[in-house]
Write a protein that holds these residues in place. Structure first.
Motif, PDB file in Angstrom:
ATOM      1  N   UNK A  31       0.696  -0.982  -0.024  1.00 20.79           N
ATOM      2  CA  UNK A  31       0.209   0.072   0.252  1.00 20.79           C
ATOM      3  C   UNK A  31       0.517   0.991  -0.108  1.00 20.79           C
ATOM      4  N   UNK A  32       2.222   1.304   1.069  1.00 24.15           N
ATOM      5  CA  UNK A  32       2.902   2.351   0.899  1.00 24.15           C
ATOM      6  C   UNK A  32       4.259   1.625   1.533  1.00 24.15           C
ATOM      7  N   UNK A  33       5.340   2.947   1.404  1.00 24.93           N
ATOM      8  CA  UNK A  33       6.365   2.620   2.199  1.00 24.93           C
ATOM      9  C   UNK A  33       6.434   3.522   3.618  1.00 24.93           C
ATOM     10  N   UNK A  34       7.193   2.787   4.094  1.00 26.22           N
ATOM     11  CA  UNK A  34       7.303   3.219   5.571  1.00 26.22           C
ATOM     12  C   UNK A  34       8.609   2.111   6.222  1.00 26.22           C
ATOM     13  N   UNK A  35       9.365   3.273   6.894  1.00 26.53           N
ATOM     14  CA  UNK A  35      10.594   2.820   6.856  1.00 26.53           C
ATOM     15  C   UNK A  35      11.678   1.977   6.340  1.00 26.53           C
ATOM     16  N   UNK A  36      11.650   2.456   4.466  1.00 20.80           N
ATOM     17  CA  UNK A  36      11.788   1.342   4.076  1.00 20.80           C
ATOM     18  C   UNK A  36      11.723  -0.007   3.575  1.00 20.80           C
ATOM     19  N   UNK A  37      10.749   0.376   3.719  1.00 23.30           N
ATOM     20  CA  UNK A  37       9.851  -1.152   3.634  1.00 23.30           C
ATOM     21  C   UNK A  37       8.428  -1.476   3.156  1.00 23.30           C
ATOM     22  N   UNK A  50      -7.330   0.499  -2.877  1.00 29.79           N
ATOM     23  CA  UNK A  50      -5.905   0.573  -3.970  1.00 29.79           C
ATOM     24  C   UNK A  50      -5.758  -0.542  -3.730  1.00 29.79           C
ATOM     25  N   UNK A  51      -6.275  -1.940  -3.571  1.00 26.89           N
ATOM     26  CA  UNK A  51      -5.011  -3.301  -3.847  1.00 26.89           C
ATOM     27  C   UNK A  51      -5.057  -3.207  -5.480  1.00 26.89           C
ATOM     28  N   UNK A  52      -5.706  -2.768  -6.558  1.00 30.10           N
ATOM     29  CA  UNK A  52      -5.636  -2.700  -7.729  1.00 30.10           C
ATOM     30  C   UNK A  52      -4.285  -2.335  -7.952  1.00 30.10           C
ATOM     31  N   UNK A  53      -4.122  -1.043  -8.009  1.00 24.95           N
ATOM     32  CA  UNK A  53      -2.467  -0.113  -7.944  1.00 24.95           C
ATOM     33  C   UNK A  53      -1.638  -0.943  -8.724  1.00 24.95           C
ATOM     34  N   UNK A  54      -0.987  -1.884  -7.014  1.00 20.07           N
ATOM     35  CA  UNK A  54      -0.019  -2.442  -7.676  1.00 20.07           C
ATOM     36  C   UNK A  54      -0.072  -3.382  -8.510  1.00 20.07           C
ATOM     37  N   UNK A  55      -0.587  -4.681  -8.674  1.00 19.89           N
ATOM     38  CA  UNK A  55      -0.549  -4.981  -9.971  1.00 19.89           C
ATOM     39  C   UNK A  55      -1.037  -4.112 -11.411  1.00 19.89           C
ATOM     40  N   UNK A  56      -1.287  -3.114 -11.502  1.00 21.92           N
ATOM     41  CA  UNK A  56      -1.214  -2.611 -12.401  1.00 21.92           C
ATOM     42  C   UNK A  56       0.210  -2.041 -12.270  1.00 21.92           C
ATOM     43  N   UNK A  57       0.865  -1.542 -12.001  1.00 21.82           N
ATOM     44  CA  UNK A  57       2.083  -1.022 -12.225  1.00 21.82           C
ATOM     45  C   UNK A  57       2.947  -2.539 -12.603  1.00 21.82           C
ATOM     46  N   UNK A 281      -0.316  13.336  -6.120  1.00 22.19           N
ATOM     47  CA  UNK A 281      -1.393  11.458  -6.620  1.00 22.19           C
ATOM     48  C   UNK A 281      -1.862  12.630  -7.340  1.00 22.19           C
ATOM     49  N   UNK A 282      -2.764  13.976  -7.188  1.00 23.73           N
ATOM     50  CA  UNK A 282      -3.454  13.992  -7.939  1.00 23.73           C
ATOM     51  C   UNK A 282      -2.976  14.773  -8.592  1.00 23.73           C
ATOM     52  N   UNK A 346       2.460   6.540  -1.677  1.00 26.44           N
ATOM     53  CA  UNK A 346       1.621   5.653  -2.369  1.00 26.44           C
ATOM     54  C   UNK A 346       1.484   4.916  -2.767  1.00 26.44           C
ATOM     55  N   UNK A 347       1.706   3.504  -2.690  1.00 24.93           N
ATOM     56  CA  UNK A 347       1.406   2.801  -4.653  1.00 24.93           C
ATOM     57  C   UNK A 347       0.114   3.052  -5.196  1.00 24.93           C
ATOM     58  N   UNK A 348      -0.461   4.276  -5.762  1.00 19.61           N
ATOM     59  CA  UNK A 348      -1.448   4.687  -6.579  1.00 19.61           C
ATOM     60  C   UNK A 348      -0.509   5.842  -7.531  1.00 19.61           C
TER      61      UNK A 348
END
Ligand code: GLY
Length: 369
Positions: A31-37, A50-57, A281-282, A346-348
């Motif tokens: 979903x997003x990056x936090x402290x490098x993870x 937001x789950x579709x954005x990572x496979x879409x990437x 993102x906008x 954030x991944x999207x």
């Protein structure tokens, strides 16, 4: 020699490639990056919108010539999303975002029959949210039976696609009714749009508006403006209707007038002067919408504005280091909710930046149609 957009795509692909293992090992959808993870969505598990954005990437990277591991990762996360079909409590109108960009992308790119079936299943879930009083219900809380939101303009594409694939006009008829309600009730005279409109769920009459993720009631949440811009552009592309194109152009004119000199995007176009609260993102969503609008209308001014946004992000807000997982910085989920993510990756945000780069590089598979 690669131009700057090809170069950026190459660097983003390399960074995501090296992040796949962590996502796989945790069996999660980043979903997003936090402290490098990578961290998964802190809300509603894999049913979060937001789950579709990572496979879409992953599909975008594959279309841009990436390694076959991107396909495997897209399919791994698509499975996690289709498992969510049974959690009726959480799924909402954002099944459009979730499944058009995962199963829908898979079906479009590989021709998978199961993925096509799953996409139609998601479209049917979205249809099930239609209130014949004239709108698609956004969320599930009992107090929100009359809530519709501007973001839903992006979800309509899964309905238009379902009608094309099945030959059944129920899906596109529903999408048109919702788009017409949005045109009538959300679009303001100055070309801005409201985020949330509450209708009487029995009669469909407008009850009130809510500020939603923006600064205040009546303000201009920039991501909402971007959803309206791209969403009405897609509604025009799906139907050929000029009223949707007119709406997209009005929203575009207002958005363009608010692009900052550095090409970055404020979280709300009405936020107090001196407040540094950005939401790239906008800007990334708007860049994609403006590029499609430029293609549809032949107007260069939209492409110029899109390039200003993309260049601003590439110049100031891309972090290719190992200190974060994703790339685009200064993404903000909601004006007043820092816990959801403020000035972070954030991944999207990455998804729409990558889609914009893919359009510029000629590799975009156009997952929204
Ligand atoms: N669709 C919800 C958001 O843009 O945050």
């Amino acid at each position: 020699m690669l131009n700057r957009y090809q170069e950026a795509m190459k660097k983003i692909m390399a960074k995501y490639f090296s992040g796949i293992r962590e996502a796989e090992e945790k069996n999660m959808i980043p979903y997003k990056s936090e402290q490098g993870h990578w961290i998964a969505s802190p809300f509603d598990g894999n049913s979060w919108w937001t789950g579709g954005f990572y496979p879409a990437l992953m599909w975008q990277f594959l279309s841009a010539g990436g390694d076959g591991r991107f396909r495997a990762e897209a399919l791994r996360t698509e499975k996690l999303l289709t498992d969510e079909f049974r959690t009726f409590t959480y799924l909402n109108h954002d099944v459009g975002f979730m499944y058009l960009l995962s199963c829908g992308a898979d079906a479009k790119i590989t021709g998978s029959v199961q993925a096509k079936t799953d996409t139609l299943h998601a479209a049917s879930l979205l249809m099930g949210r239609f209130n014949p009083a004239g709108f698609i219900r956004a969320w599930n809380h009992p107090s929100q039976a009359g809530f519709a939101i501007i973001d839903c303009m992006m979800n309509l594409s899964i309905l238009f696609r379902a009608s094309r694939e099945t030959g059944d006009p129920r899906f596109s008829n529903t999408a048109r009714i919702h788009a017409d309600t949005t045109l009538r009730e959300f679009l303001r005279g100055d070309g801005s749009v409201s985020h949330i409109v509450e209708f009487d769920p029995s009669t469909g009459s407008k009850v009130r508006e809510h500020a939603g993720q923006g600064y205040a009631l009546g303000s201009q949440w920039s991501r909402g403006q971007a959803w309206g811009l791209y969403g009405f552009t897609l509604a025009h592309m799906n139907t050929g209707e000029n009223r949707y194109l007119d709406a997209a152009e009005k929203i575009a004119a207002n958005f363009i007038s608010h692009i900052r000199p550095d090409g970055l995007t404020d979280c709300d176009f009405c936020q107090p002067a001196g407040v540094e609260r950005l939401d790239n993102i906008a800007g990334a969503v708007a860049a994609c919408g403006l590029m499609e609008l430029s293609r549809v209308t032949g107007k260069k001014e939209y492409m110029d504005a899109a390039l200003k946004l993309v260049d601003g992000m590439l110049d100031h807000c891309c972090d290719y280091s190992d200190s974060i997982r994703g790339v685009l910085t200064h993404c903000t989920a909601s004006y007043h909710d820092d816990a959801a993510g403020r000035h972070t990756n954030i991944t999207y945000g990455d998804y729409f930046l990558v889609e914009a780069l893919a359009k510029l590089n000629g590799t975009d598979p156009m997952l929204w149609l």
